[in-house]
Design an enzyme around this catalytic site. Structure first.
Site, short mmCIF file in Angstrom:
data_model
loop_
_atom_site.label_atom_id
_atom_site.label_comp_id
_atom_site.label_asym_id
_atom_site.label_seq_id
_atom_site.Cartn_x
_atom_site.Cartn_y
_atom_site.Cartn_z
N SER A 108 -9.68 1.35 2.91
CA SER A 108 -8.92 2.23 2.04
C SER A 108 -7.89 1.50 1.16
O SER A 108 -7.30 2.10 0.25
CB SER A 108 -8.17 3.28 2.88
OG SER A 108 -7.24 2.65 3.75
N LYS A 120 0.83 -1.21 0.00
CA LYS A 120 0.00 0.00 0.00
C LYS A 120 0.86 1.25 0.00
O LYS A 120 1.94 1.27 0.58
CB LYS A 120 -0.91 -0.04 1.23
CG LYS A 120 -2.03 0.98 1.28
CD LYS A 120 -2.91 0.69 2.48
CE LYS A 120 -4.08 1.65 2.60
NZ LYS A 120 -4.95 1.30 3.77
N SER A 172 -9.87 -1.25 6.80
CA SER A 172 -9.29 -1.02 5.47
C SER A 172 -8.59 -2.22 4.85
O SER A 172 -8.24 -2.18 3.67
CB SER A 172 -8.32 0.16 5.53
OG SER A 172 -9.02 1.37 5.69
#
Length: 451
Positions: A159, A81, A183
């Site tokens: 996310s 990420k 997330s």
């Protein structure tokens, strides 16, 4: 193609060991998929790293040819990420406002552990700006579409949006995400993956751009629970070992009747009820409990919770110098911090500890709490882009159930329970604080019923 999407890690490592493929071949497959103009790669990754990835893959192949014992993730292409520090790169965290910041001087600890375990890092995956949303939209870099119903183009969940799609579309074998209110688990649930959020202290969060220092945790999005467990063990700095799959018969599950079953859509309600029926038929003891203590979490968070003030503290100088560079929907949530006083924040920390103790007493007799990972299946991206009201409603329904685990600092896993070809639905299991190994073994047992 040298590997298919959602191939378990164990099978890939066997293929590498017996010479059916190589780390370099697997990487090239991942890079080809990411570069396919008809695919989602341009929205999945904010930065590809082909040169360093090829060097890592070639080094892994040389070690294997030389007979060096394979490391736990030897040669596997893995995505990270965009909020993790990688030495020599600017950590953008899905934003534009951090573009002028200095590059990281060192890898985040989890990144260093992945590299040391033999992982080949493919690229940095797209995410909601500063990880502050559960739907996965990013107006700066675009939003990758959920693998289900590509014609409609639905949200991947957030996310860790790009992390999920990198795995479903074969651009990586596993994606590394963060989880502050779901997330990791939300995109796993919406995209048909196994996602694992550990107890916060199990995996170091240093070198990861913070959303909430009280709630942030780091976990994998993976094809199976066993895959997630293996990668989690690497990131936690623990010995890599198989997880013991417990028999489902005799497992004790609690199903809360407060909050978490409200406003479910038809597909989610059907999938959840079918999952409970299958567990009961397999001999699990499924018990409905009032669990009214969960209502206290919403009451405690009424002024914005822990995320708003802790995110504002981390990014206040950027908010003040360049508010126009922020995603407006993220900025308005950050600015909720201005509605809180120091007394409000300290009171919330105390209330959190009290609620944790009360909830621990309720759930102690059970092997896990069960609930739908999200209240709804993936919504169309266009509907959320067009309406702040729809965005806010869907975002709340994505985060509501998952955020329980973060507030209580529990380990939690999402496993897919939908029928093949239908909208992905995740079943979430919430364990006790620091009972991560136990929960993983329970989640693996549950997963086996649905695969």
């Amino acid at each position: 193609m040298s590997f298919a999407p959602l191939t378990p890690i164990a099978a890939l490592l066997t293929d590498l060991e017996v010479g059916r493929t190589s780390a370099s071949a697997m990487l090239e497959t991942a890079l080809e998929r990411a570069a396919d103009s008809a695919g989602e790669g341009a929205r999945v990754f904010v930065r590809m790293m082909p040169d360093t990835a090829r060097a890592e893959a070639e080094a892994s192949d040389r070690l294997r040819r030389a007979g060096v014992p394979a490391r736990p993730l030897e040669g596997l292409p893995i995505s990270v990420k965009d909020l993790f520090d990688l030495r020599g790169q600017v950590t953008m965290a899905g934003s534009k406002v951090l573009a002028d910041q200095p590059p990281a001087e060192a890898d985040a600890p989890v990144v260093a552990r992945l590299r040391a375990a033999g992982a080949v890092l493919v690229g940095r995956t797209n995410m909601t700006e500063f990880a502050y949303s559960g739907v996965g939209l990013n107006p700066h870099y675009g939003t990758p579409a959920n693998p289900w119903d590509r014609d409609t183009r639905r949200i991947p969940g957030g996310s860790s949006a790009g992390a999920a799609v990198s795995v479903t579309d074969g651009m990586a074998t596993v994606g590394i995400g963060s989880d502050t209110g779901g997330s990791v688990r939300i995109p796993s649930g919406l995209c048909g993956l196994a996602g694992f959020k550990p107890t916060q202290r199990r995996v170091p969060t240093a070198g990861a751009c913070a959303l909430s220092t009280s709630l942030d945790s780091i976990g994998p999005l993976a094809p199976t629970v066993a895959c997630a467990a293996r990668v989690h063990q690497v990131m936690a700095g623990e010995p890599v070992r198989p997880i013991a799959r417990r028999p489902v018969a005799g497992l004790r599950f609690a199903v809360p009747q407060s909050v978490v079953l409200e406003d479910l859509d038809g597909a989610t309600a059907h999938g959840f009820e079918a999952a409970l029926s299958r567990l009961s038929a397999a001999g699990a003891v499924v018990t409905e409990i009032p669990f009214r203590e969960l209502l206290q979490i919403g009451e405690a968070n009424a002024k914005g919770g822990l995320v708003a003030p802790e995110c504002y503290e981390a990014h206040a100088r950027h908010v003040l110098r360049a508010p126009d560079l922020f995603d407006p929907r993220v900025l308005v949530r950050i600015l909720r911090a201005t509605e809180q006083s120091a007394v409000d924040y300290i009171t919330l920390l105390r209330r959190r500890a009290e609620i944790q103790a009360a909830c621990n007493a309720v759930t102690a007799p059970f092997d896990a709490i069960l609930m739908p990972t999200t209240a709804r299946v993936a919504a169309p991206i266009a509907e959320l882009e067009a309406s702040d009201e729809v965005y806010a409603k869907v975002n709340n329904l994505m985060l509501r159930n998952c955020s329980v685990g973060n507030f209580l600092d529990r380990c939690s896993a999402s496993v897919p329970v939908h029928e093949s070809g239908s909208a992905p639905v995740g079943l979430m299991l919430v364990g006790e604080t620091m009972a991560d190994d136990r929960l993983l073994s329970v989640a693996a047992a549950v997963e086996a019923l649905f695969r």
